[in-house]
Structure formats: C-alpha cells, structure tokens
Motif scaffolding. Structure first.
Motif, PDB file in Angstrom:
ATOM      1  N   PHE A  16     161.154 -10.123 -42.948  1.00 10.89           N
ATOM      2  CA  PHE A  16     160.781 -11.256 -43.852  1.00 10.89           C
ATOM      3  C   PHE A  16     159.743 -12.252 -43.681  1.00 10.89           C
ATOM      4  O   PHE A  16     158.972 -12.284 -44.352  1.00 10.89           O
ATOM      5  N   ASP A  17     159.975 -12.659 -42.427  1.00  7.80           N
ATOM      6  CA  ASP A  17     158.827 -13.837 -42.102  1.00  7.80           C
ATOM      7  C   ASP A  17     157.576 -13.224 -42.102  1.00  7.80           C
ATOM      8  O   ASP A  17     156.693 -14.127 -42.395  1.00  7.80           O
ATOM      9  N   LYS A  18     157.176 -12.004 -41.805  1.00  6.60           N
ATOM     10  CA  LYS A  18     155.992 -11.779 -41.429  1.00  6.60           C
ATOM     11  C   LYS A  18     155.375 -11.599 -42.894  1.00  6.60           C
ATOM     12  O   LYS A  18     154.099 -11.641 -43.181  1.00  6.60           O
ATOM     13  N   GLN A  69     160.765  -4.235 -50.892  1.00  5.32           N
ATOM     14  CA  GLN A  69     161.140  -3.207 -50.337  1.00  5.32           C
ATOM     15  C   GLN A  69     162.857  -3.101 -50.725  1.00  5.32           C
ATOM     16  O   GLN A  69     163.475  -1.996 -50.776  1.00  5.32           O
ATOM     17  N   TRP A  70     163.364  -4.289 -50.725  1.00 10.73           N
ATOM     18  CA  TRP A  70     164.670  -4.276 -51.110  1.00 10.73           C
ATOM     19  C   TRP A  70     165.109  -4.434 -52.716  1.00 10.73           C
ATOM     20  O   TRP A  70     166.328  -4.656 -52.897  1.00 10.73           O
ATOM     21  N   GLN A  71     163.921  -4.224 -53.476  1.00  9.07           N
ATOM     22  CA  GLN A  71     164.078  -4.596 -54.738  1.00  9.07           C
ATOM     23  C   GLN A  71     165.145  -3.699 -55.365  1.00  9.07           C
ATOM     24  O   GLN A  71     166.151  -4.215 -56.371  1.00  9.07           O
ATOM     25  N   GLU A  72     165.313  -2.348 -55.130  1.00 12.87           N
ATOM     26  CA  GLU A  72     166.150  -1.501 -55.755  1.00 12.87           C
ATOM     27  C   GLU A  72     167.649  -1.795 -55.494  1.00 12.87           C
ATOM     28  O   GLU A  72     168.353  -1.739 -56.422  1.00 12.87           O
ATOM     29  N   GLU A  73     167.726  -1.993 -54.277  1.00  9.71           N
ATOM     30  CA  GLU A  73     169.278  -2.690 -53.906  1.00  9.71           C
ATOM     31  C   GLU A  73     169.692  -3.838 -54.559  1.00  9.71           C
ATOM     32  O   GLU A  73     170.756  -3.944 -55.081  1.00  9.71           O
ATOM     33  N   SER A  74     168.657  -4.667 -54.815  1.00  9.80           N
ATOM     34  CA  SER A  74     169.053  -6.036 -55.552  1.00  9.80           C
ATOM     35  C   SER A  74     169.146  -5.706 -56.718  1.00  9.80           C
ATOM     36  O   SER A  74     170.223  -6.476 -57.407  1.00  9.80           O
ATOM     37  N   PHE A 112     169.157 -10.883 -51.246  1.00 14.18           N
ATOM     38  CA  PHE A 112     170.738 -10.998 -50.954  1.00 14.18           C
ATOM     39  C   PHE A 112     171.177  -9.867 -50.469  1.00 14.18           C
ATOM     40  O   PHE A 112     172.074  -9.328 -49.504  1.00 14.18           O
ATOM     41  N   ALA A 113     170.525  -8.500 -51.144  1.00 14.65           N
ATOM     42  CA  ALA A 113     170.921  -7.097 -50.690  1.00 14.65           C
ATOM     43  C   ALA A 113     170.921  -6.882 -49.183  1.00 14.65           C
ATOM     44  O   ALA A 113     171.251  -6.169 -48.450  1.00 14.65           O
ATOM     45  N   ALA A 114     169.837  -7.826 -48.435  1.00 15.09           N
ATOM     46  CA  ALA A 114     169.466  -7.611 -47.091  1.00 15.09           C
ATOM     47  C   ALA A 114     170.209  -8.262 -46.131  1.00 15.09           C
ATOM     48  O   ALA A 114     169.958  -8.118 -44.908  1.00 15.09           O
TER      49      ALA A 114
END
Length: 346
Positions: free
Chosen positions: A229-231, A239-244, A7-9
């Motif tokens: 994301f698809d790759k 990579q986006w876990q901290e922002e999530s 969601f954060a991305a």
C-alpha cells in the motif's frame, strides 16, 4: 485527500472489524471504542470505514447535510418555508454525498469543533455569519477521535452534551445557532496512557480490545500488505476495489433486512438477566445488546436473533460497562463470557 488503506485488506483484528461493520449497519448501536497496543491498525481500520458506507442523499447547498425526507430534523436553513426551499413552488434539490468520517484532532480548539463566527467575512464584508465546525461536518456520519483518552475534560463535556441531544447549540459573538449534530462516535487509544471518564465511556456502544498478533505468518502478511500500500496507495486500493464493493453491498443488504429481524422475549430476557447479573448501570447495556445482535443477525442474513449472536456481541457491548472488582483480575470480556455460560447452562 489522502488515500485510505482499504478495509477489505485488513488482516487479523477480527473483533475490531466486526464491531465497525455492526455500527455501519446500525449507527444507533452507539459507536465503537478501540483500545490496545500501539501500531495494531486501530486508526487504519477506523479511517477505512468510509469504504463500507454507501452515499447518502442530502439537500443541495446545506452545510449540515440534512436529509430531504426528514424535515422535522432539518437545520434552520432547510426548515419548511425557510432557507433553501422557502418558495412553495420551488422544487427541493437533492444530491448524493459520501458519508463523512471526520477526524477530531487532540489539539482542536472549541471553536474548531462547535463552529464560530466567520472572521474573514466579518472583517472583509462586515457580515456576521456562522462558520460550521467539525460537529457539523460529522452530522449523519462518524466522528473519529484518536487517543480519545487524552482528550481535554472540557471537550469531553461538550461531546457528551451533543451526543446526548443530537444538537449543537452555539451562542457566542452575538450568534445564536442551533443545528443537528447526530453522529457515531468512534474512538481509539492506548489504555496505558490514561483512562476515559466513565460518562464518555458509557457513550460508546461497543468496546474492542486489540493486541499485537503473535502468529508469525500473520505478522508477515500484515507487513507485506502495508508495504504494498505504501509503495502505490491508489493501485493497491484499486486492487482491492472488488472486495470493497462486496463489503459495501453486504452492508446495504443488511440495512434493508434490519427492520424485519426479530428478537423474541426469551432473548430479551436473556440480555436483561446477563446485564443484571453483571451489575451494569442503567438500561443502555440492554438496548445496545438488542441493537447490536439484531445488526449482526442482519449481516449474516438471518431474520431472527439467536444465542450465538449474543455470545459474539456480549463481550463487545458489556466489557467497558463492568465495575472493577479488585479481587478479580480476570479480563472483563472473559467475565462476560463466563456469566453468559452460567446463565445458558441453567
């Protein structure tokens, strides 16, 4: 289970992401309807909702995820002196589970949605047992319907009844089962493919209109993020876990602040005047404005609702509740903003 886009991305579509965060803070707002062009990230944003939601405490072994601190709302299995804690000396066992975001496919049968007799056990063991459906899975969570405007009428009637009562009653094949089914309804669709029935439309607290972004730089950023994301979905989500995590903490903090947020009589009068002048039916619009502006204030760390909060929320809460004026082709959100400006100018 497939990895969801974080969601954060999500970039752009600020109104849609705001509405989703508001209902995550206060589910009593009544859910979100997202309408707009195909390929604008509607279903991606809704399915990413799980990133925002902290785990909930449930009674272990309960198929309906009953809350241990609310016995009055428990299912027939979890009622005091029955089922999972029938023994007075038995300690109630709880566990944490993630909040469910359940997809309701357009082709789902009524049995799949409400639940039915477990045929496998009936045929192999001769046991008459209820097999819970999607409504049971969505209890204390979110029920998502993509292309909601194409949903069959008899399923729409079913959802309206359950959403209004908070209970699912199944009486068929010799079974009579009643279980809690309190969920937040989230729908998305393209209005060009058909309109929603007014009864279902009114059940959504907030309505968002999404459009294809016209800014070239923004379009390029969306493409780059989706391609990354698809790759490798797992690596991109990590990579986006901290922002999530930051987003989730913000939601948790806002939920704790929510009960102390004040909305004074002047603001309530402003909400009622706005709804009255726009000609909305009933009082559900005012209640939605109250809850949604309070949730937005909590999200911003404010302890009082101000006019700026109402300006932000009013188009989302009211645009789908306006009666159509054949002589006025103005966007419904603009009509809400115009009326609010007139009221504030007085």
């Amino acid at each position: 289970m497939a990895t969801t886009f974080p969601f954060a991305a999500i970039v752009g579509q600020d109104e849609m992401t705001l509405a989703i965060q508001v209902v995550a803070i206060d589910p009593t707002v009544g859910g979100v309807l997202v309408l707009g062009d195909r390929g604008t990230g509607k279903s991606t944003a809704v399915r990413a909702l799980a990133d925002l939601l902290p785990p909930i405490q449930v009674i272990k072994g309960c198929p309906y995820k009953c809350a241990p601190n609310k016995p009055a709302l428990a299912c027939h299995i979890c009622q005091p002196e029955k089922g999972l804690h029938a023994s007075k000396v038995c300690k109630l066992v709880t566990e944490n589970r993630p909040v469910s975001v359940v997809d309701l496919p357009l082709g789902a049968t009524e049995d799949r949605i409400v639940g039915a007799l477990d045929l496998e056990k009936a045929l192999s063991q001769g046991v008459k047992e209820f097999s819970p459906g999607l409504l049971a899975q969505a209890h204390r969570g979110f029920l998502y319907i993509d292309e909601v405007n194409l949903l069959d009428d008899h399923l729409v009637d079913l959802l309206i009844d359950v959403a209004a009562s908070g209970e699912n009653l199944v009486e068929r094949e010799g079974l009579s089962i009643r279980h809690p089914a309190r969920f937040v309804l989230v729908g998305s669709g393209n209005p060009e493919e058909g309109e929603l029935r007014p009864q279902l439309l009114d059940r959504f607290g907030l309505s968002v209109q999404v459009k294809t972004p016209q800014d070239v730089a923004l379009r390029v950023e969306v493409i780059k993020r989706r391609d990354a994301f698809d790759k490798d979905p797992d690596a991109y989500k990590a990579q986006w876990q901290e922002e999530s995590d930051k987003l989730q903490k913000r939601i948790v903090k806002a939920r704790k602040l929510l009960p102390s947020v004040v909305i004074d009589d002047d603001m309530l009068t402003l909400c009622a005047t706005l709804c009255q002048q726009l000609g909305t039916d009933g009082l559900r619009a005012e209640l939605t404005l109250l809850r949604a502006t309070r949730a937005l204030a909590a999200m911003q760390g404010k302890k009082k609702v101000h006019a700026e909060h109402l300006k932000t929320i009013a188009p989302l809460a009211l645009r789908h509740r306006l009666r159509r004026n054949p002589l006025d082709d103005t966007d419904s959100g603009e009509r809400v903003n115009r009326c609010l400006q007139d009221i504030l100018a007085v």
